[in-house]
Design a protein around this motif. Structure first.
Motif, mmCIF file in Angstrom:
data_model
loop_
_atom_site.group_PDB
_atom_site.id
_atom_site.type_symbol
_atom_site.label_atom_id
_atom_site.label_comp_id
_atom_site.label_asym_id
_atom_site.label_seq_id
_atom_site.Cartn_x
_atom_site.Cartn_y
_atom_site.Cartn_z
ATOM 1 N N LEU A 66 10.168 9.172 -20.071
ATOM 2 C CA LEU A 66 9.683 7.846 -20.213
ATOM 3 C C LEU A 66 10.202 7.668 -18.097
ATOM 4 O O LEU A 66 11.431 7.737 -18.234
ATOM 5 N N TRP A 67 9.447 7.105 -16.907
ATOM 6 C CA TRP A 67 10.327 6.431 -16.054
ATOM 7 C C TRP A 67 9.605 5.077 -15.914
ATOM 8 O O TRP A 67 8.248 5.276 -15.973
ATOM 9 N N ALA A 68 10.290 4.346 -15.625
ATOM 10 C CA ALA A 68 9.886 2.847 -15.583
ATOM 11 C C ALA A 68 10.496 2.243 -14.045
ATOM 12 O O ALA A 68 11.169 2.280 -13.924
ATOM 13 N N ARG A 69 9.247 1.979 -13.006
ATOM 14 C CA ARG A 69 9.911 0.629 -11.309
ATOM 15 C C ARG A 69 9.327 -0.686 -11.437
ATOM 16 O O ARG A 69 8.620 -0.296 -11.311
ATOM 17 N N ARG A 70 9.803 -1.314 -11.261
ATOM 18 C CA ARG A 70 9.900 -2.508 -10.624
ATOM 19 C C ARG A 70 10.179 -3.026 -8.921
ATOM 20 O O ARG A 70 11.105 -2.458 -8.933
ATOM 21 N N ALA A 71 8.623 -3.315 -8.157
ATOM 22 C CA ALA A 71 9.374 -4.021 -6.782
ATOM 23 C C ALA A 71 8.048 -5.154 -7.089
ATOM 24 O O ALA A 71 7.376 -5.375 -7.415
ATOM 25 N N GLY A 72 9.703 -6.397 -6.601
ATOM 26 C CA GLY A 72 8.264 -7.778 -6.896
ATOM 27 C C GLY A 72 8.283 -8.194 -7.970
ATOM 28 O O GLY A 72 8.789 -8.085 -9.777
ATOM 29 N N GLY A 73 6.675 -8.475 -7.823
ATOM 30 C CA GLY A 73 6.210 -9.335 -9.479
ATOM 31 C C GLY A 73 5.413 -7.288 -10.289
ATOM 32 O O GLY A 73 4.347 -7.451 -11.002
ATOM 33 N N LYS A 74 5.486 -6.062 -9.029
ATOM 34 C CA LYS A 74 5.111 -4.929 -9.744
ATOM 35 C C LYS A 74 6.011 -4.029 -10.548
ATOM 36 O O LYS A 74 6.753 -4.109 -10.310
ATOM 37 N N VAL A 75 5.021 -4.266 -11.812
ATOM 38 C CA VAL A 75 5.750 -2.607 -12.233
ATOM 39 C C VAL A 75 4.978 -1.241 -13.059
ATOM 40 O O VAL A 75 4.169 -1.192 -13.186
ATOM 41 N N PHE A 76 6.083 -0.383 -12.381
ATOM 42 C CA PHE A 76 4.779 1.007 -12.476
ATOM 43 C C PHE A 76 5.151 1.704 -14.040
ATOM 44 O O PHE A 76 6.754 2.209 -13.964
ATOM 45 N N VAL A 77 4.892 1.649 -15.416
ATOM 46 C CA VAL A 77 5.404 2.949 -15.868
ATOM 47 C C VAL A 77 4.215 3.762 -16.054
ATOM 48 O O VAL A 77 3.597 4.676 -15.684
ATOM 49 N N TYR A 78 5.228 5.148 -15.990
ATOM 50 C CA TYR A 78 4.900 6.202 -15.891
ATOM 51 C C TYR A 78 5.824 7.334 -17.470
ATOM 52 O O TYR A 78 6.701 7.043 -17.774
ATOM 53 N N ARG A 79 4.506 7.707 -18.727
ATOM 54 C CA ARG A 79 6.021 7.686 -19.407
ATOM 55 C C ARG A 79 4.331 9.003 -20.593
ATOM 56 O O ARG A 79 2.942 9.702 -20.311
#
Length: 143
Positions: free
Chosen positions: A22-35
């Motif tokens: 799993l990795w997840a990142r946030r930029a401003g109001g967006k969250v990207f999840v790859y799991r």
């Protein structure tokens, strides 16, 4: 929320980074999840992602599965979450996409050119290819 003026600094953070799981990142109001499908939303490893999504009051705007031999079980789920006020439901800039995916901007642009999604112009700029626009993989932003 991600409705800051153009050019304003966007808060960026890595929420979770566990190779092959799993990795997840946030930029401003967006969250990207790859799991990996092995990681469930109820697992302890996923709790920081749930907390980030809840803190933004974000909603799921895109979900897809893809083959990835580098993830557990050879598959990955991609999820995009957006906070209220994020206008472009499934779009982000190429710079944001590069960061979300863990590439430098230059590496990501090279990948997009290699995959025939961008074409390099003589003046050093790039344009999306007809293929990229027709398939919805890259969409030019209207000013």
């Amino acid at each position: 929320m991600d409705n800051s003026p153009e050019g304003a600094a966007v808060v960026r953070e890595t929420i979770v980074d566990r190779s092959t799981f799993l990795w997840a990142r946030r930029a401003g109001g967006k969250v990207f999840v790859y799991r990996s499908p092995l990681v469930r939303e109820t697992d302890e490893l996923y709790l920081p992602v749930q907390a980030a999504v809840a803190a933004l009051d974000a909603r799921l705007v895109h979900r897809q599965m893809r083959q990835d031999p580098n993830m557990m079980f050879g598959e990955a789920e991609i999820c995009w979450y957006h906070a209220p006020g994020v206008a472009d439901d499934e779009n982000c800039s190429i710079a944001d996409a590069a960061w979300f995916l863990g590439y430098t901007l230059e590496e990501y642009v090279d990948l997009l050119v290699r995959d025939s999604l961008l074409v390099a112009c003589e003046d050093g700029t790039y344009l999306p290819t007809n293929y990229a626009v027709m398939t919805g993989q890259l969409t030019p932003r209207r000013q």
